[in-house]
Design a protein around this motif. Sequence first.
Motif, PDB file in Angstrom:
ATOM      1  N   SER A   1      23.257   4.078  14.599  1.00  0.00           N
ATOM      2  CA  SER A   1      24.317   3.923  13.605  1.00  0.00           C
ATOM      3  C   SER A   1      24.435   2.464  13.220  1.00  0.00           C
ATOM      4  N   TYR A   2      25.104   2.209  12.074  1.00  0.00           N
ATOM      5  CA  TYR A   2      25.253   0.859  11.573  1.00  0.00           C
ATOM      6  C   TYR A   2      26.655   0.345  11.843  1.00  0.00           C
ATOM      7  N   SER A   3      26.780  -0.937  12.058  1.00  0.00           N
ATOM      8  CA  SER A   3      28.107  -1.534  12.144  1.00  0.00           C
ATOM      9  C   SER A   3      28.665  -1.659  10.737  1.00  0.00           C
ATOM     10  N   PHE A   4      29.999  -1.842  10.630  1.00  0.00           N
ATOM     11  CA  PHE A   4      30.624  -1.983   9.323  1.00  0.00           C
ATOM     12  C   PHE A   4      30.070  -3.198   8.591  1.00  0.00           C
ATOM     13  N   CYS A   5      29.908  -4.304   9.291  1.00  0.00           N
ATOM     14  CA  CYS A   5      29.375  -5.514   8.645  1.00  0.00           C
ATOM     15  C   CYS A   5      27.966  -5.276   8.122  1.00  0.00           C
ATOM     16  N   THR A   6      27.172  -4.527   8.881  1.00  0.00           N
ATOM     17  CA  THR A   6      25.818  -4.216   8.424  1.00  0.00           C
ATOM     18  C   THR A   6      25.874  -3.346   7.177  1.00  0.00           C
ATOM     19  N   LEU A   7      26.788  -2.364   7.188  1.00  0.00           N
ATOM     20  CA  LEU A   7      26.915  -1.465   6.049  1.00  0.00           C
ATOM     21  C   LEU A   7      27.180  -2.232   4.765  1.00  0.00           C
ATOM     22  N   LEU A  81      41.464  -4.925   1.055  1.00  0.00           N
ATOM     23  CA  LEU A  81      41.683  -3.831   0.115  1.00  0.00           C
ATOM     24  C   LEU A  81      40.373  -3.099  -0.159  1.00  0.00           C
ATOM     25  N   LEU A  82      40.432  -1.779  -0.110  1.00  0.00           N
ATOM     26  CA  LEU A  82      39.293  -0.931  -0.445  1.00  0.00           C
ATOM     27  C   LEU A  82      39.590  -0.223  -1.757  1.00  0.00           C
ATOM     28  N   VAL A 141      34.487   5.851   6.882  1.00  0.00           N
ATOM     29  CA  VAL A 141      35.202   6.498   7.986  1.00  0.00           C
ATOM     30  C   VAL A 141      34.303   6.556   9.213  1.00  0.00           C
ATOM     31  N   ALA A 142      33.042   6.915   9.003  1.00  0.00           N
ATOM     32  CA  ALA A 142      32.092   7.002  10.115  1.00  0.00           C
ATOM     33  C   ALA A 142      31.874   5.657  10.783  1.00  0.00           C
ATOM     34  N   GLU A 143      32.061   4.569  10.027  1.00  0.00           N
ATOM     35  CA  GLU A 143      31.898   3.221  10.571  1.00  0.00           C
ATOM     36  C   GLU A 143      33.155   2.711  11.260  1.00  0.00           C
ATOM     37  N   GLY A 144      34.256   3.472  11.160  1.00  0.00           N
ATOM     38  CA  GLY A 144      35.505   3.041  11.770  1.00  0.00           C
ATOM     39  C   GLY A 144      36.225   1.962  10.982  1.00  0.00           C
ATOM     40  N   ALA A 145      35.944   1.863   9.679  1.00  0.00           N
ATOM     41  CA  ALA A 145      36.561   0.819   8.844  1.00  0.00           C
ATOM     42  C   ALA A 145      38.034   1.122   8.612  1.00  0.00           C
ATOM     43  N   THR A 162      39.846  17.970  -2.910  1.00  0.00           N
ATOM     44  CA  THR A 162      41.018  17.091  -2.824  1.00  0.00           C
ATOM     45  C   THR A 162      41.437  16.883  -1.379  1.00  0.00           C
ATOM     46  N   ASP A 163      41.481  17.967  -0.602  1.00  0.00           N
ATOM     47  CA  ASP A 163      41.934  17.862   0.790  1.00  0.00           C
ATOM     48  C   ASP A 163      41.009  16.978   1.614  1.00  0.00           C
ATOM     49  N   SER A 164      39.716  17.173   1.474  1.00  0.00           N
ATOM     50  CA  SER A 164      38.747  16.373   2.220  1.00  0.00           C
ATOM     51  C   SER A 164      38.835  14.908   1.825  1.00  0.00           C
ATOM     52  N   PHE A 165      39.016  14.668   0.536  1.00  0.00           N
ATOM     53  CA  PHE A 165      39.112  13.293   0.040  1.00  0.00           C
ATOM     54  C   PHE A 165      40.339  12.591   0.623  1.00  0.00           C
ATOM     55  N   ILE A 166      41.470  13.268   0.604  1.00  0.00           N
ATOM     56  CA  ILE A 166      42.701  12.678   1.144  1.00  0.00           C
ATOM     57  C   ILE A 166      42.563  12.418   2.639  1.00  0.00           C
ATOM     58  N   GLN A 167      41.928  13.324   3.354  1.00  0.00           N
ATOM     59  CA  GLN A 167      41.708  13.111   4.792  1.00  0.00           C
ATOM     60  C   GLN A 167      40.887  11.851   5.033  1.00  0.00           C
ATOM     61  N   SER A 168      39.880  11.629   4.209  1.00  0.00           N
ATOM     62  CA  SER A 168      39.046  10.433   4.352  1.00  0.00           C
ATOM     63  C   SER A 168      39.847   9.169   4.047  1.00  0.00           C
ATOM     64  N   LEU A 169      40.658   9.218   2.989  1.00  0.00           N
ATOM     65  CA  LEU A 169      41.479   8.052   2.659  1.00  0.00           C
ATOM     66  C   LEU A 169      42.442   7.728   3.800  1.00  0.00           C
ATOM     67  N   ALA A 170      43.041   8.763   4.377  1.00  0.00           N
ATOM     68  CA  ALA A 170      43.969   8.546   5.486  1.00  0.00           C
ATOM     69  C   ALA A 170      43.255   7.923   6.676  1.00  0.00           C
ATOM     70  N   ALA A 171      42.022   8.345   6.925  1.00  0.00           N
ATOM     71  CA  ALA A 171      41.266   7.826   8.058  1.00  0.00           C
ATOM     72  C   ALA A 171      40.865   6.374   7.882  1.00  0.00           C
ATOM     73  N   LEU A 172      40.969   5.863   6.668  1.00  0.00           N
ATOM     74  CA  LEU A 172      40.631   4.460   6.392  1.00  0.00           C
ATOM     75  C   LEU A 172      41.845   3.545   6.478  1.00  0.00           C
ATOM     76  N   THR A 173      42.980   4.086   6.909  1.00  0.00           N
ATOM     77  CA  THR A 173      44.213   3.318   6.999  1.00  0.00           C
ATOM     78  C   THR A 173      44.756   3.318   8.420  1.00  0.00           C
ATOM     79  N   ASP A 174      45.585   2.325   8.711  1.00  0.00           N
ATOM     80  CA  ASP A 174      46.352   2.254   9.948  1.00  0.00           C
ATOM     81  C   ASP A 174      47.828   2.376   9.613  1.00  0.00           C
ATOM     82  N   GLU A 175      48.646   2.526  10.633  1.00  0.00           N
ATOM     83  CA  GLU A 175      50.085   2.576  10.406  1.00  0.00           C
ATOM     84  C   GLU A 175      50.528   1.313   9.661  1.00  0.00           C
TER      85      GLU A 175
END
Length: 271
Positions: A1-7, A81-82, A141-145, A162-175
């Motif tokens: 797998s790749y690191s986020f910086c590599t990606l 910002l993404l 998301v797979a990179e843990g960004a 729509t549901d899958s997309f929103i799940q991915s957006l949520a996974a790219l955020t923290d509290e």
Amino acid sequence: SYSFCTLLNMRSVRVVQRRWGSVDADEINKFAKLTPQWWDREGPMKELHRMNPVRVKWIKDVVVREKGLGSLTEPLRGIKLLDVGCGAGIASEALARLGAQVVGIDANKDAIEVGRLRLKSESSDLAGNLSYECCSAEDLVAEGARFDVVTALEIIEHVSSTDSFIQSLAALTDEGSMLMMSTINKNLLSWALGIAIAEHLARMVPVGTHDWNKFISPEDLTRKLRPDFVVTDIKGMTPMPSFTSCPQYDWTLTSDSSVNYLLAGMRVQDR
């Protein structure tokens, strides 16, 4: 797998082969045909150019209200910002000029290349705080960004799920992270104005740009964002008559969200 910086430093063609997720290949192909004209302010993307100042000011105002001012000249300084579905960077560039550290992603590799070329020419002053990658939200998301702010502007009505997309957006955020979206309501008026008139009569956007079945109401979008996000702001966005611009209208914020609207949510749930 790749690191986020590599990606973020990989060639586009290698990244996009990984996870398509909620990407709709037909939508990508449709917009790929328009890529050479992305930065033509009177071309097929003209409405994105015209509404962009309103979208970007709204994003700035909401982020500053929720997270504080970076500086007077760069109000978004310090914000990671993404920009999801960034195309060739119409919003990404404007947000980077406000001081944000912006990563723009899109599954349209041709649009990403146009954005990168601009960073080497007209917008070279932004090279330090703007980068582009041809990938999906699921790739990151797979990179843990994680990001302080995620924008998805005029994109949710073009995804396959729509549901899958929103799940991915949520996974790219923290509290405490912000999700900023703009899209089109789903009702008879939005079909009449957004498709029948905007596409077929006034030709404000190319015919076939939108599928009414993919539109989503603010109420449905709010429900889908729960429990991960609390919606903090909803504004309408509409063209209004103007005597100082050509053509004779400007996009402006309004309380009427019956057609185009902007929605902000704050992440409240820990994973």
